[in-house]
Design a protein around this motif. Structure first.
Motif, PDB file in Angstrom:
ATOM      1  N   PRO A 105       0.832  -1.298   0.028  1.00 59.41           N
ATOM      2  CA  PRO A 105       0.168   0.068   0.090  1.00 59.41           C
ATOM      3  C   PRO A 105       0.799   1.221   0.037  1.00 59.41           C
ATOM      4  O   PRO A 105       0.448   2.114  -0.570  1.00 59.41           O
ATOM      5  CB  PRO A 105      -0.989  -0.121   1.198  1.00 59.41           C
ATOM      6  N   SER A 106       1.925   1.275   0.723  1.00 60.71           N
ATOM      7  CA  SER A 106       2.775   2.446   0.691  1.00 60.71           C
ATOM      8  C   SER A 106       3.262   2.801  -0.751  1.00 60.71           C
ATOM      9  O   SER A 106       3.298   4.118  -1.154  1.00 60.71           O
ATOM     10  CB  SER A 106       3.956   2.284   1.526  1.00 60.71           C
ATOM     11  N   VAL A 107       3.948   1.806  -1.442  1.00 59.39           N
ATOM     12  CA  VAL A 107       4.001   2.182  -2.854  1.00 59.39           C
ATOM     13  C   VAL A 107       2.937   2.474  -3.817  1.00 59.39           C
ATOM     14  O   VAL A 107       2.915   3.392  -4.456  1.00 59.39           O
ATOM     15  CB  VAL A 107       4.732   1.073  -3.506  1.00 59.39           C
ATOM     16  N   LEU A 108       1.811   2.127  -3.480  1.00 62.05           N
ATOM     17  CA  LEU A 108       0.483   2.428  -4.172  1.00 62.05           C
ATOM     18  C   LEU A 108       0.166   3.990  -3.824  1.00 62.05           C
ATOM     19  O   LEU A 108      -0.221   4.719  -4.676  1.00 62.05           O
ATOM     20  CB  LEU A 108      -0.609   1.493  -4.055  1.00 62.05           C
ATOM     21  N   HIS A 109       0.440   4.261  -2.572  1.00 65.61           N
ATOM     22  CA  HIS A 109       0.035   5.524  -2.141  1.00 65.61           C
ATOM     23  C   HIS A 109       1.091   6.390  -2.944  1.00 65.61           C
ATOM     24  O   HIS A 109       0.635   7.576  -3.261  1.00 65.61           O
ATOM     25  CB  HIS A 109       0.086   5.507  -0.719  1.00 65.61           C
ATOM     26  N   GLY A 110       2.581   6.168  -2.972  1.00 69.73           N
ATOM     27  CA  GLY A 110       3.186   7.045  -3.824  1.00 69.73           C
ATOM     28  C   GLY A 110       2.975   7.038  -5.288  1.00 69.73           C
ATOM     29  O   GLY A 110       3.177   8.285  -5.864  1.00 69.73           O
ATOM     30  N   ALA A 111       2.329   6.039  -5.768  1.00 67.29           N
ATOM     31  CA  ALA A 111       2.016   6.333  -7.116  1.00 67.29           C
ATOM     32  C   ALA A 111       0.807   7.258  -7.375  1.00 67.29           C
ATOM     33  O   ALA A 111       0.954   7.897  -8.631  1.00 67.29           O
ATOM     34  CB  ALA A 111       1.631   5.021  -7.713  1.00 67.29           C
ATOM     35  N   ARG A 112      -0.012   7.265  -6.491  1.00 68.42           N
ATOM     36  CA  ARG A 112      -1.163   8.240  -6.489  1.00 68.42           C
ATOM     37  C   ARG A 112      -0.980   9.652  -6.115  1.00 68.42           C
ATOM     38  O   ARG A 112      -1.496  10.542  -6.580  1.00 68.42           O
ATOM     39  CB  ARG A 112      -2.174   7.794  -5.521  1.00 68.42           C
ATOM     40  N   SER A 113       0.198   9.734  -5.433  1.00 67.11           N
ATOM     41  CA  SER A 113       0.564  11.153  -4.934  1.00 67.11           C
ATOM     42  C   SER A 113       1.405  11.699  -5.661  1.00 67.11           C
ATOM     43  O   SER A 113       2.115  11.337  -6.682  1.00 67.11           O
ATOM     44  CB  SER A 113       1.165  11.179  -3.572  1.00 67.11           C
ATOM     45  N   GLU A 114       1.717  13.063  -5.594  1.00 69.44           N
ATOM     46  CA  GLU A 114       2.513  13.981  -6.513  1.00 69.44           C
ATOM     47  C   GLU A 114       3.938  13.602  -5.836  1.00 69.44           C
ATOM     48  O   GLU A 114       4.925  13.865  -6.516  1.00 69.44           O
ATOM     49  CB  GLU A 114       2.131  15.603  -6.173  1.00 69.44           C
ATOM     50  N   LYS A 115       4.121  13.471  -4.430  1.00 65.73           N
ATOM     51  CA  LYS A 115       5.345  13.163  -4.003  1.00 65.73           C
ATOM     52  C   LYS A 115       6.111  12.048  -4.253  1.00 65.73           C
ATOM     53  O   LYS A 115       5.186  11.050  -4.243  1.00 65.73           O
ATOM     54  CB  LYS A 115       5.299  13.439  -2.104  1.00 65.73           C
ATOM     55  N   ALA A 116       7.299  11.872  -4.674  1.00 64.82           N
ATOM     56  CA  ALA A 116       8.015  10.817  -5.191  1.00 64.82           C
ATOM     57  C   ALA A 116       8.445  10.134  -3.949  1.00 64.82           C
ATOM     58  O   ALA A 116       9.510  10.689  -3.312  1.00 64.82           O
ATOM     59  CB  ALA A 116       8.959  11.202  -6.221  1.00 64.82           C
ATOM     60  N   ASP A 117       8.028   8.992  -3.740  1.00 68.27           N
ATOM     61  CA  ASP A 117       8.712   7.856  -2.538  1.00 68.27           C
ATOM     62  C   ASP A 117       9.932   7.507  -3.185  1.00 68.27           C
ATOM     63  O   ASP A 117      10.476   7.743  -4.486  1.00 68.27           O
ATOM     64  CB  ASP A 117       7.904   6.789  -2.330  1.00 68.27           C
ATOM     65  N   ALA A 118      10.498   6.558  -2.596  1.00 70.36           N
ATOM     66  CA  ALA A 118      11.838   5.675  -2.795  1.00 70.36           C
ATOM     67  C   ALA A 118      11.659   5.078  -4.162  1.00 70.36           C
ATOM     68  O   ALA A 118      12.490   5.047  -4.986  1.00 70.36           O
ATOM     69  CB  ALA A 118      12.553   5.002  -1.672  1.00 70.36           C
ATOM     70  N   ALA A 119      10.408   4.277  -4.203  1.00 68.69           N
ATOM     71  CA  ALA A 119      10.256   3.345  -5.426  1.00 68.69           C
ATOM     72  C   ALA A 119      10.248   4.238  -6.522  1.00 68.69           C
ATOM     73  O   ALA A 119      10.703   3.899  -7.884  1.00 68.69           O
ATOM     74  CB  ALA A 119       9.126   2.521  -5.158  1.00 68.69           C
ATOM     75  N   ARG A 120       9.408   5.365  -6.218  1.00 69.27           N
ATOM     76  CA  ARG A 120       9.037   6.205  -7.568  1.00 69.27           C
ATOM     77  C   ARG A 120      10.207   6.790  -8.331  1.00 69.27           C
ATOM     78  O   ARG A 120      10.326   7.216  -9.273  1.00 69.27           O
ATOM     79  CB  ARG A 120       8.002   7.192  -7.263  1.00 69.27           C
ATOM     80  N   GLN A 121      11.230   7.110  -7.339  1.00 72.02           N
ATOM     81  CA  GLN A 121      12.413   7.740  -7.606  1.00 72.02           C
ATOM     82  C   GLN A 121      13.283   6.899  -8.625  1.00 72.02           C
ATOM     83  O   GLN A 121      14.230   7.603  -9.228  1.00 72.02           O
ATOM     84  CB  GLN A 121      13.348   8.355  -6.516  1.00 72.02           C
ATOM     85  N   VAL A 122      13.213   5.626  -8.300  1.00 69.40           N
ATOM     86  CA  VAL A 122      13.908   4.674  -9.186  1.00 69.40           C
ATOM     87  C   VAL A 122      13.375   4.581 -10.570  1.00 69.40           C
ATOM     88  O   VAL A 122      14.029   4.206 -11.342  1.00 69.40           O
ATOM     89  CB  VAL A 122      14.413   3.469  -8.344  1.00 69.40           C
ATOM     90  N   ARG A 123      12.058   3.978 -10.362  1.00 70.79           N
ATOM     91  CA  ARG A 123      11.609   3.711 -11.625  1.00 70.79           C
ATOM     92  C   ARG A 123      11.037   4.575 -12.672  1.00 70.79           C
ATOM     93  O   ARG A 123      11.138   5.881 -12.344  1.00 70.79           O
ATOM     94  CB  ARG A 123       9.957   2.678 -11.208  1.00 70.79           C
ATOM     95  N   PHE A 124      10.918   4.325 -13.926  1.00 70.73           N
ATOM     96  CA  PHE A 124      10.836   4.972 -14.999  1.00 70.73           C
ATOM     97  C   PHE A 124       9.523   5.517 -14.920  1.00 70.73           C
ATOM     98  O   PHE A 124       8.627   4.775 -14.444  1.00 70.73           O
ATOM     99  CB  PHE A 124      11.036   4.184 -16.219  1.00 70.73           C
ATOM    100  N   PRO A 125       9.181   6.930 -15.349  1.00 68.68           N
ATOM    101  CA  PRO A 125       7.603   7.115 -15.460  1.00 68.68           C
ATOM    102  C   PRO A 125       6.923   6.432 -16.291  1.00 68.68           C
ATOM    103  O   PRO A 125       7.221   5.612 -17.172  1.00 68.68           O
ATOM    104  CB  PRO A 125       7.914   8.665 -16.013  1.00 68.68           C
ATOM    105  N   SER A 126       5.553   6.554 -16.226  1.00 75.07           N
ATOM    106  CA  SER A 126       4.337   5.802 -17.267  1.00 75.07           C
ATOM    107  C   SER A 126       4.852   6.248 -18.502  1.00 75.07           C
ATOM    108  O   SER A 126       4.873   7.350 -18.733  1.00 75.07           O
ATOM    109  CB  SER A 126       3.154   6.058 -16.687  1.00 75.07           C
ATOM    110  N   GLU A 127       4.697   5.167 -19.423  1.00 79.91           N
ATOM    111  CA  GLU A 127       4.864   5.318 -20.870  1.00 79.91           C
ATOM    112  C   GLU A 127       4.295   4.025 -21.448  1.00 79.91           C
ATOM    113  O   GLU A 127       4.166   3.109 -20.856  1.00 79.91           O
ATOM    114  CB  GLU A 127       6.325   5.309 -21.300  1.00 79.91           C
TER     115      GLU A 127
END
Length: 568
Positions: free
Chosen positions: A167-189
């Protein structure tokens, strides 16, 4: 009187043409064309309210165990607003229970469960009781978790929370703030180019036996084939020669002064005007062949080489810079995932990476990763291979490292250890089925949230700047994005994950297309103040006689004599 009437009728026709035809025509030709947009729906978007429903089926030997697992799952997941579990409870049939207790391997137990229940469906998960387990909870590659008994309920909850749903990763995907996982993965394409580069700095000194094209197809191709529901992948490979990575903290600097320069003639003239502020003393000197070079020294060790060369954490970006200069990236709007095998020359082999704390990274393969760029693996030849001038990389080890990096870059996170829980290691490059579901959830929330933010930003921009043109194509993209967002939201609530992802992708692409449409900038260089500055000098000389003649026209229509007649 007849001449006066002709003059008045001529003025009337001139005023009529100007006011009835001229002004509306000018107004129509200078207006900004805008298609009607659903502003109310766009302003009503609430990104933080999105959630995904997922189905969990608890299969236990008795009602009490099933209730304990289901109640604890419901209680723990109620605190998360981004994932909602639809929990079903069933009692195992006697035949299935006996089959699960008799088989010795978990893989055989998975086949027994799959024969009764369809575990291939996206966004579904089965929690099944099986007593002969060496751990309280066991999870493999399928959408099934085995637990031993009712005492394992807390571990089941932790496994679903930290491994399956995150859930923490899903919350980061929904939010504007970049969590640790979002900082690593490529943006949606909708697609990615995956490029494997084999970097051989000194091909004249050693032969490298490595078939890059086959390695890409066999390993990376097998991995991305399981992700075709998410993205389109284009696989490529290339060789780069004569690209050396120097282990030094500064480039070699050589300074030559070879001109006849009189300092006093130039600098002296300047500082003479500043004598009220400071006292200056001017000197000059010649420096020949001044070298500044801090070469990293080798570190001695007890190995076949008897040494290694440290590649420190702060020096690694230098290699990425060199790769960016030489790598031939595809000409496309799709992002490129870079994977590079750097064959270490024998004179600086073996290379060993040191982390930011200056501690050597002890690993079978030396590699590092750059978020949203790619990964690099150092191919260290052995001493024997250097003597024979023939290097054969360990394909399984190197490509396994690339797959591990690719997993993180695409959004699959590393799993933490849970006491009492066992996560079966991957025996192939294929991702786990429930990991694909996790990626679908992440990307769905990410794309819907991004589309909503893009549309809200565009609507706000349109409200602030009146000169932005919204043509039919842009309007169609915006309306399509709004409709796809609502469809995706409904599918997320109902738990139809795959179709929800597809609708979110359409919404994301349509919103990006509308937001980046070049025609939006068509009239930004021609604001209203410039419009009036151009047209007022054109129309004002014409309007003055018209306005002045209006009083005479009104008087004439009322039957009053004009000022000229009164004078006569």
């Amino acid at each position: 009187m007849e001449g006066e009437a002709n003059r008045m009728w001529a003025s009337t026709s001139f005023v009529g043409v100007l006011l009835i035809i001229g002004v509306p025509l000018w107004w129509k030709t200078t207006e900004v064309y805008r298609v009607a947009l659903p502003y109310d729906k766009i302003n009503a978007f609430d990104t933080e309210s999105h959630f995904i429903t997922s189905e969990v089926t608890v299969l236990a030997n008795d009602d009490q165990t099933a209730n304990n697992i289901a109640d604890l799952l419901k209680k723990e997941f109620e605190q998360f607003d981004v994932i909602k579990l639809k929990i079903n409870k069933q009692i195992l049939t006697e035949n299935l229970r006996n089959a699960l207790d008799k088989v010795t391997e978990e893989q055989e137990a998975l086949e027994e469960v799959d024969a009764v229940f369809n575990t291939k469906l996206h966004n579904s998960f089965y929690v099944v009781q099986r007593k002969p387990l060496f751990k309280d909870v066991w999870i493999g590659t399928e959408r099934v978790a085995f637990f031993r008994d009712s005492k394992a309920a807390p571990i089941v909850v932790e496994a679903l929370k930290n491994w399956i749903y995150e859930p923490s990763v899903l919350h980061g995907a929904r939010s504007e703030k970049a969590d640790a996982a979002r900082q690593v993965r490529f943006p949606s394409e909708d697609g990615f180019h995956v490029v494997l580069s084999v970097v051989h700095p000194k091909p004249q000194n050693m032969k490298v036996d490595f078939t890059a094209g086959e390695a890409v197809e066999d390993y990376i191709g097998s991995f991305v084939d399981e992700l075709t529901d998410l993205h389109n992948f284009t696989l490529k490979s290339q060789w780069l020669h004569l690209l050396e990575f120097k282990l030094q903290t500064a480039e070699l600097v050589t300074l030559y002064l070879c001109v006849n320069l009189n300092v006093a003639d130039y600098i002296g003239s300047f500082v003479d005007e500043l004598t009220d502020l400071h006292n200056f003393t001017l000197k000059s000197q010649w420096l020949h062949l001044l070298e500044f070079k801090l070469q990293t020294a080798e570190v001695l060790e007890a190995s076949s080489w008897g040494r290694h060369f440290p590649a420190r954490h702060d020096l690694l970006p230098q290699l990425l810079t060199r790769l960016e200069e030489r790598a031939a990236t595809p000409v496309s709007d799709k992002p490129v995932v870079n994977l590079a095998l750097y064959v270490v020359p024998c004179d600086v082999a073996p290379l060993a990476i040191y982390d930011s704390r200056d501690i050597r990274v002890m690993s079978p393969v030396q590699a590092f990763m750059s978020p949203k760029w790619g990964g690099v693996v150092f191919g260290n030849p052995t001493k024997t291979e250097c003597e024979q001038k023939h290097y054969t990389p360990d394909v399984k080890l190197i490509m396994g490292t690339f797959i591990s990096q690719l997993r993180k870059l695409l959004g699959i996170t590393e799993k933490v250890k849970i006491p009492g829980g066992h996560l079966e290691p991957l025996w192939s490059v294929v991702p786990r089925r429930w990991e694909v579901d996790t990626l679908l959830r992440i990307r769905t929330l990410e794309q819907v949230s991004s589309a909503e933010r893009s549309l809200k930003s565009l609507a706000k921009l349109l409200g602030e700047i009146s000169n932005i043109v919204i043509n039919d194509e842009v309007g169609a993209s915006i309306n399509h994005a709004v409709d796809s967002i609502h469809k995706s939201r409904s599918l997320m609530i109902s738990g139809d994950l795959l179709n929800a992802y597809r609708q979110s992708q359409q919404a994301f692409l349509a919103a990006e297309t509308a937001f980046m449409e070049p025609s939006l900038l068509a009239l930004l260089y021609f604001p209203d103040d410039q419009k009036y500055a151009i047209y007022i000098p054109l129309f004002l000389p014409i309007m003055f006689p018209v306005i002045l003649s209006l009083k005479n026209l009104i008087d004439w229509f009322r039957g009053k004599p004009s000022r000229k007649l009164k004078t006569d």
